[in-house]
Scaffold this motif. Structure first.
Motif, mmCIF file in Angstrom:
data_model
loop_
_atom_site.group_PDB
_atom_site.id
_atom_site.type_symbol
_atom_site.label_atom_id
_atom_site.label_comp_id
_atom_site.label_asym_id
_atom_site.label_seq_id
_atom_site.Cartn_x
_atom_site.Cartn_y
_atom_site.Cartn_z
ATOM 1 N N LYS A 32 49.813 58.731 37.714
ATOM 2 C CA LYS A 32 48.594 57.935 37.673
ATOM 3 C C LYS A 32 48.706 56.823 38.694
ATOM 4 N N PRO A 33 47.605 56.535 39.365
ATOM 5 C CA PRO A 33 47.673 55.404 40.286
ATOM 6 C C PRO A 33 47.883 54.122 39.497
ATOM 7 N N LYS A 34 48.700 53.241 40.047
ATOM 8 C CA LYS A 34 48.987 51.984 39.368
ATOM 9 C C LYS A 34 47.725 51.128 39.312
ATOM 10 N N LYS A 35 47.487 50.549 38.145
ATOM 11 C CA LYS A 35 46.373 49.627 38.001
ATOM 12 C C LYS A 35 46.758 48.325 38.688
ATOM 13 N N LYS A 36 45.874 47.836 39.563
ATOM 14 C CA LYS A 36 46.180 46.617 40.282
ATOM 15 C C LYS A 36 46.125 45.421 39.342
ATOM 16 N N LYS A 37 46.993 44.479 39.620
ATOM 17 C CA LYS A 37 47.052 43.262 38.822
ATOM 18 C C LYS A 37 45.859 42.373 39.160
ATOM 19 N N PHE A 38 45.502 41.532 38.202
ATOM 20 C CA PHE A 38 44.390 40.598 38.380
ATOM 21 C C PHE A 38 44.572 39.795 39.664
ATOM 22 N N GLU A 39 45.785 39.320 39.892
ATOM 23 C CA GLU A 39 46.068 38.493 41.054
ATOM 24 C C GLU A 39 45.921 39.248 42.377
ATOM 25 N N GLU A 40 46.018 40.565 42.338
ATOM 26 C CA GLU A 40 45.838 41.366 43.550
ATOM 27 C C GLU A 40 44.359 41.574 43.869
ATOM 28 N N LEU A 41 43.500 41.398 42.871
ATOM 29 C CA LEU A 41 42.067 41.617 43.050
ATOM 30 C C LEU A 41 41.273 40.324 43.158
ATOM 31 N N HIS A 42 41.891 39.199 42.840
ATOM 32 C CA HIS A 42 41.200 37.924 42.820
ATOM 33 C C HIS A 42 41.994 36.863 43.567
ATOM 34 N N ARG A 44 42.355 32.506 43.916
ATOM 35 C CA ARG A 44 42.041 31.231 43.286
ATOM 36 C C ARG A 44 41.472 30.292 44.347
ATOM 37 N N ASP A 45 40.446 29.522 43.969
ATOM 38 C CA ASP A 45 39.819 28.600 44.905
ATOM 39 C C ASP A 45 39.371 27.359 44.148
ATOM 40 N N THR A 46 39.259 26.262 44.860
ATOM 41 C CA THR A 46 38.777 25.020 44.267
ATOM 42 C C THR A 46 37.443 24.690 44.902
ATOM 43 N N VAL A 47 36.455 24.416 44.062
ATOM 44 C CA VAL A 47 35.119 24.076 44.555
ATOM 45 C C VAL A 47 34.588 22.888 43.759
ATOM 46 N N TRP A 48 33.590 22.244 44.321
ATOM 47 C CA TRP A 48 32.905 21.160 43.628
ATOM 48 C C TRP A 48 31.638 21.732 43.007
ATOM 49 N N ILE A 49 31.453 21.448 41.711
ATOM 50 C CA ILE A 49 30.287 21.936 40.975
ATOM 51 C C ILE A 49 29.543 20.720 40.424
ATOM 52 N N GLU A 50 28.227 20.757 40.513
ATOM 53 C CA GLU A 50 27.430 19.673 39.940
ATOM 54 C C GLU A 50 27.749 19.539 38.453
ATOM 55 N N ASN A 51 27.766 18.307 37.973
ATOM 56 C CA ASN A 51 28.161 18.029 36.592
ATOM 57 C C ASN A 51 27.343 18.819 35.575
ATOM 58 N N GLU A 52 26.042 18.849 35.748
ATOM 59 C CA GLU A 52 25.191 19.552 34.786
ATOM 60 C C GLU A 52 25.480 21.059 34.792
ATOM 61 N N LEU A 53 25.698 21.638 35.969
ATOM 62 C CA LEU A 53 26.026 23.065 36.055
ATOM 63 C C LEU A 53 27.386 23.340 35.422
ATOM 64 N N LYS A 54 28.339 22.424 35.616
ATOM 65 C CA LYS A 54 29.666 22.598 35.015
ATOM 66 C C LYS A 54 29.585 22.573 33.495
ATOM 67 N N LYS A 55 28.796 21.665 32.944
ATOM 68 C CA LYS A 55 28.628 21.610 31.485
ATOM 69 C C LYS A 55 28.058 22.926 30.959
#
Length: 85
Positions: A32-42, A44-55
């Motif tokens: 079976k083909p190996k299932k890729k790990k989450f970290e291999e498919l995604h 991580r990034d840091t972004v600024w989100i408006e306060n109301e949208l974050k809530k």
């Protein structure tokens, strides 16, 4: 008693008679083909989100469980790129 134990040991090496094993075709199992790990498919990034949208994002993700923020943000980005490309 020892004779009985030795007899059992000598016959327990193979539970199948050699005559019953078909060696004419060697079957290779399809790995079976190996299932890729989450970290291999995604990434991580840091972004600024408006306060109301974050809530709203925090509230929605708390109601729907683990991984919900990631799903919401990925879906929003897919929609954005599909309409702006």
């Amino acid at each position: 008693m020892d004779e009985l134990k030795n007899k059992i040991r000598s016959t327990s090496g193979s539970s199948v008679h050699p005559e019953l094993i078909d060696t004419s075709k060697e079957v290779q199992p399809n790995p079976k083909p190996k299932k890729k790990k989450f970290e291999e498919l995604h990434s991580r990034d840091t972004v600024w989100i408006e306060n109301e949208l974050k809530k709203r994002l925090d509230k929605e993700s708390a109601e729907n469980g683990r991984g919900e923020k990631t799903r919401i943000i990925n879906e929003a980005l897919r929609r954005y790129f599909s309409t702006n490309n």
